[in-house]
Design an enzyme around this catalytic site. Structure first.
Site, mmCIF file in Angstrom:
data_model
loop_
_atom_site.group_PDB
_atom_site.id
_atom_site.type_symbol
_atom_site.label_atom_id
_atom_site.label_comp_id
_atom_site.label_asym_id
_atom_site.label_seq_id
_atom_site.Cartn_x
_atom_site.Cartn_y
_atom_site.Cartn_z
ATOM 1 N N ASP A 1 0.907 -1.495 -0.247
ATOM 2 C CA ASP A 1 0.371 -0.166 0.208
ATOM 3 C C ASP A 1 1.133 0.996 0.375
ATOM 4 O O ASP A 1 1.648 1.452 0.700
ATOM 5 C CB ASP A 1 -0.638 0.116 1.326
ATOM 6 C CG ASP A 1 -1.659 1.162 1.112
ATOM 7 O OD1 ASP A 1 -1.848 2.002 0.930
ATOM 8 O OD2 ASP A 1 -2.936 0.953 2.225
ATOM 9 N N CYS B 1 1.475 3.315 3.288
ATOM 10 C CA CYS B 1 2.061 3.075 4.274
ATOM 11 C C CYS B 1 3.413 2.660 4.788
ATOM 12 O O CYS B 1 4.293 2.769 3.495
ATOM 13 C CB CYS B 1 1.922 0.756 4.333
ATOM 14 S SG CYS B 1 2.563 -0.078 5.499
#
Length: 234
Positions: A119, A122
């Site tokens: 992601d 992240c």
């Protein structure tokens, strides 16, 4: 001749009995799981006598022949030098089915391959990506699948779809992790929800999630040396 006929008949009866028993087992298991709204995809014997591995729409479970007892979670093969988690091995074919949609950073001298659900929002995914060069130099190919935690239709999900549809996806992903702007592609045909569905089968709850070749899930960031050591031990 008579003895041969008797042996042949016995063999046929044994085969027929085994087939009927197998079909009965499968019906019992399907009926049991369907009571709990579990969609059964595949049933096959596990390496453990009396226990069956069942691929369902929500992941892999293990269930006894009579359908009375169900297990879910790690199951380890202890026959080698070190324990090997075999519980997710049946799911690896679903990972490989997405091979054409992976963003791959290939090691020049490949020894190992890991698949990472990532992601771009992240922090630990960014940290892992910063170590991809080091992993490649130690023989580890890193393959990325998308797992935008806010969903495929979120702003992050749309940005990640544009990365996956970019003509230079490796470069675009690296730029995104550096915080640089990326070109948005409106007509992207890649459906990242398929990536997420496979991640959900592995019970991914956060990113990065590293999938080893045997299907073992490593949740979270690992230092390159620690990951390489683990791979070398398998």
């Amino acid at each position: 001749m008579k003895r041969k006929l008797i042996l042949l008949a016995a063999a046929c009866i044994a085969t027929l009995t085994s087939s009927v028993y197998g079909a009965t087992e499968e019906k019992v298991i399907r009926d049991t799981l369907e009571k709990y709204n579990m969609v059964v995809e595949v049933i096959k014997p596990s390496p453990i006598v009396g226990l069956n591995v069942v691929e369902t729409s929500t992941g892999v479970v293990y269930i006894t022949d009579d359908g009375k007892y169900l297990l879910q979670g790690p199951i380890y093969d202890m026959s080698g030098k070190s324990p090997v988690n075999i519980s997710n091995q049946p799911l690896m074919k679903k990972v490989e089915a997405l091979k054409g949609e992976m963003i791959v950073f290939k090691a020049p001298q490949e020894k190992h391959v890991v698949t990472v659900f990532t992601d771009i929002s992240c922090g630990y995914c960014k940290k892992l990506h910063e170590s991809v060069g080091e992993l490649n130099s130690q023989g580890v190919t890193v393959r990325y699948l998308a797992y935008p935690r806010q969903g495929a239709d979120s702003d992050v999900g749309k940005k990640m779809a544009s990365i996956w549809c970019n003509g230079l996806p490796q470069k675009a992903l690296t730029q995104a992790f550096k915080g640089e702007e990326i070109a948005m592609i409106e007509d992207c045909k890649i459906d990242l929800s398929k990536h997420m569905s496979v991640g959900n089968l592995f019970k991914v709850t956060g990113t990065p999630a590293i999938i080893l070749p045997d299907g073992q899930l490593l949740p979270g960031y690992m230092k390159p040396d620690a990951l390489v050591q683990l791979l070398n031990e398998k």
